[in-house]
Design an enzyme around this catalytic site. Sequence first.
Site, PDB file in Angstrom:
ATOM      1  N   ASP A   1       0.823  -1.209   0.000  1.00 14.50           N
ATOM      2  CA  ASP A   1       0.000   0.000   0.000  1.00 14.50           C
ATOM      3  C   ASP A   1       0.855   1.255   0.000  1.00 14.50           C
ATOM      4  OD1 ASP A   1      -1.988  -1.889   0.383  1.00 14.50           O
ATOM      5  OD2 ASP A   1      -2.822  -0.942   2.179  1.00 14.50           O
TER       6      ASP A   1
ATOM      7  N   HIS B   1      -6.056   2.756  -3.980  1.00 13.82           N
ATOM      8  CA  HIS B   1      -6.002   2.947  -2.522  1.00 13.82           C
ATOM      9  C   HIS B   1      -6.440   4.367  -2.156  1.00 13.82           C
ATOM     10  CE1 HIS B   1      -4.902   1.855   1.480  1.00 13.82           C
ATOM     11  NE2 HIS B   1      -3.816   2.581   1.554  1.00 13.82           N
TER      12      HIS B   1
ATOM     13  N   HIS C   1       3.836  -2.091   3.177  1.00 16.63           N
ATOM     14  CA  HIS C   1       3.899  -0.757   2.559  1.00 16.63           C
ATOM     15  C   HIS C   1       5.220  -0.622   1.814  1.00 16.63           C
ATOM     16  CE1 HIS C   1       0.965  -0.452   5.816  1.00 16.63           C
ATOM     17  NE2 HIS C   1       0.387   0.490   5.100  1.00 16.63           N
TER      18      HIS C   1
HETATM   19 ZN    ZN Z   1      -2.593   3.110   3.213  1.00 14.30          ZN
END
Ligand code: ZN
Length: 204
Positions: free
Chosen positions: A7, A56, A164
């Site tokens: 993400d 996202h 991430h």
């Molecule tokens: Zn995020």
Amino acid sequence: AIYLTFDDGPGPYTGRLLDVLAKYNAKATFFVTGANPKYYDQIGRAYNEGHAVGVHTYSHNYRSIYSSEEAFFQDFNAVQDLICDQTGSYTKICRFPGGSSNTVSRYNPGIMTRLTSDLNDMGYAYFDWNVSAADTASNATRYTVTENFKESVPKHDYSVVLQHDTNAFSVDAVEDILFWGSRNGYTFRALDLTSPAVHHSVAN
Ligand code: ZN
């Protein structure tokens, strides 16, 4: 099967993440934002190398995206345009900032119930996660990310792992994760509309 998901990128470490994924012939999923224009071309690279790209949200700003359905989809569509510019097509998969179970949206009661319903009606698949590498914890390191992964993945038939690619050490951990996974008989796949729907419970 393991679905690695990254993400908040693309960012400065996305390129080297794609290099290590290619080395192991592993596929992954990128839930992207509009935060780093300098690295937008990595969205196209990921797509062309067989990875999945999902929305996202552009701003990732909880106060604005969850203020109304209209605000959410305005922001959502801005990422769709970015993805289409980079890959030549729109995506059907997405992940909510904070996950579908987030409580940061409670300033707007019921918004997550409405948005999850809207996305389903529109033919999108949203994905949460059932394994967190906990790479945003203040004491997280390459080692803790890998250990969290190795401890949680064997508990699931299908693991959707949250990481991430804006964290250098989390990207570095992928080398260890892929080495361990390939030695232990797992396959690393990209999410699509047919993937197991890993959903949290909506809490707003
Ligand atoms: Zn995020």
